[in-house]
Structure formats: C-alpha cells, structure tokens
Design an enzyme around this catalytic site. Structure first.
Site, mmCIF file in Angstrom:
data_model
loop_
_atom_site.group_PDB
_atom_site.id
_atom_site.type_symbol
_atom_site.label_atom_id
_atom_site.label_comp_id
_atom_site.label_asym_id
_atom_site.label_seq_id
_atom_site.Cartn_x
_atom_site.Cartn_y
_atom_site.Cartn_z
ATOM 1 N N CYS A 139 -0.784 3.557 -6.689
ATOM 2 C CA CYS A 139 -1.662 2.975 -5.659
ATOM 3 C C CYS A 139 -1.895 1.535 -6.085
ATOM 4 O O CYS A 139 -2.138 1.264 -7.271
ATOM 5 C CB CYS A 139 -2.988 3.742 -5.609
ATOM 6 S SG CYS A 139 -4.273 2.901 -4.649
ATOM 7 N N CYS A 166 0.863 -1.175 0.000
ATOM 8 C CA CYS A 166 0.000 0.000 0.000
ATOM 9 C C CYS A 166 0.905 1.232 0.000
ATOM 10 O O CYS A 166 1.707 1.398 0.923
ATOM 11 C CB CYS A 166 -0.868 -0.032 1.264
ATOM 12 S SG CYS A 166 -1.863 1.444 1.507
#
Ligand code: DGL
Length: 255
Positions: A181, A71
């Site tokens: 992302c 992440c």
C-alpha cells in the site's frame, strides 16, 4: 507539454510521486488525492471504479497524456477497466512479491496491504505464481492509512499500531516484507524500529515505488510522450482537504 496525472486515495501516492520525480524531473504533474473518500481499502471495487472513472475524465480534461494509479487498491479494482475504456496509458502498482521471493533467506515473505488489495485477483494471481517456491503470509496494515493521513509517522501511537499487524508476519518467520500500500513507505522508519525492538534485525521492507517509476519511463518512451517541459508545473488537488496534502508533500516527499 507532457502532463501526467497521479492519483491516490490520499497522501500515500506521494511515496510513488517522489520516485517518479527522481527519474522524470521535467514533466508536469497533477496529483489528485481522493481524500474525501479515504480509505479506499474497505470500499467496494464498484465504488472505486466509479471514482477512478471521474478522476480519469478530470485528468484527461486537464490534458493528461498518461496516468499513474499510485494506489494498490485502485489498481486492483480499476486498472483493467480503465485500460479498456480510455486511450491514454495507465501505470499501476504491482505488489513486490517477486523481489521479496528472490531475496528471502527464510523462505517466508510477508505482505502488508489493504483488505481490498489482498482480496483482489491481481494480488491473488501474483501470489499464485510464487507460492510453490516461498511461503507467503499477509496482513492488513490495520490503521496504517489513517495514521499517515494524520501525519503521524513515528512515536508511541505509530509504533503500537504498526506492531499489531507486523508482529504476526515476523513471528511466522518472514524476513522480507512487501509494502503493498503506497501509504506504508511513510511508516518505514517505524516499521524498522518495531521489527528491531521485537528482536528481528535482518528484516527488509520492499517498496515497489522505484520499479513503478521505471515502468512509467518505459511507457512514456513507448508512447512517445514526455517532451521535456520548459515550464514544468505541479498541481495538487483533493476531493477533501488539499492543505493537508501540500503540507505533507513539502514535509516528507520534497521537491
Ligand atoms: N494508498 C492506497 C493503496 O496503495 C490506498 C489506501 C486506502 O485508501 O485504504 O492501497
């Protein structure tokens, strides 16, 4: 037995996990989705740090010897703190600005990421190293995480959501787009279709996941962890609905 903990705010980290499994197929994994708190993109760094503290302790209790922050937003908010606080090695996400900068022909690269990542010092430092050489423009992938969490990866809704954030980068001349992302690679086919529909055929999208998987192999070797497990196990845990995660994994990430 080597247990590797992998976390994300939701299913996005599976785009990294599928690359890790290609290079380390014989380890055991715990994948944790903090999907009760998804999206992380608009949370404060303090909130994310607290969540990562709890998730790291949980992984260590379960025997994890290394941890991957699959992440970008969590990496940006918490990896330095985690490295100071725990003795296991941590591998995080790096926005793939370097390969984009090396590959661009137009001299313009675009970065799609969450607001948290784009504001973080990690990204700003990386950007600072390259912006004398190439023009870098960013855009939040608005609504991308929510789409992926719902399993909507293609079709009209996905295309119209993707178009809003992608079009400004293409119109500014970007021919390399960094997927900053881990949810976004699941929208790759839609991103490509939208770019092509808008008349931009030569755009490439760059996913840092293979580089992160390679970095994990290096870290495991350096730390002498990762004996091949004779009975490798994969477990999935979630702070919210774990069913979504498993369905997603079997459908899109594969074993
Ligand atoms: N997948 C995450 C990232 O790479 C987090 C997305 C979110 O929860 O906003 O940034």
């Amino acid at each position: 037995m080597a247990v590797i903990g992998i976390m994300d705010s939701g299913v996005g980290g599976l785009s990294v996990f599928r690359e890790i499994r290609k290079v380390l197929p014989d380890e055991s994994y715990i994948y944790y989705a903090d999907n009760a708190n998804c999206p992380y993109g608009d949370k404060t760094p303090e909130f994310i740090k607290d969540r990562l503290d709890a998730i790291t302790r949980h992984f260590i209790d379960k025997g994890a010897e290394a941890m991957v922050l699959a992440c970008n937003t969590a990496t940006s908010a918490a990896i330095e703190y985690l490295r100071k606080s725990y003795s296991i090695p941590f591998v995080g996400m790096e926005p793939a600005v370097k390969p984009a900068a090396l590959g661009t022909r137009s001299g313009v690269i675009g970065v799609l990421a969450t607001a948290g990542t784009l504001k973080g010092s990690k990204y700003l430092n990386t950007k600072g190293r390259f912006e004398d050489h190439v023009k870098i423009i960013e855009h939040v992938g608005k609504g991308f995480v929510e789409l992926v969490e719902k399993g909507i990866l293609s079709g009209t809704e996905a295309e119209s959501t993707v178009r809003v954030s992608l079009a400004p980068l293409l119109e500014a001349g970007a021919d390399r787009i960094v997927l900053g992302c881990t949810h976004y690679p699941f929208l790759l086919e839609t991103l490509k279709k939208v770019a092509s529909d808008l008349g931009y055929q030569d755009v490439r999208f760059i996913d840092p996941a293979p580089a992160v998987a390679a970095r994990l192999v290096q870290v495991m070797t350096e730390n002498k962890i990762g004996t091949r497990d004779t009975h490798p196990e994969i477990s999935f845990e979630a702070s919210g609905d774990a069913g979504v995660l498993k369905d997603f994994f079997y459908a899109f990430a594969g074993i």
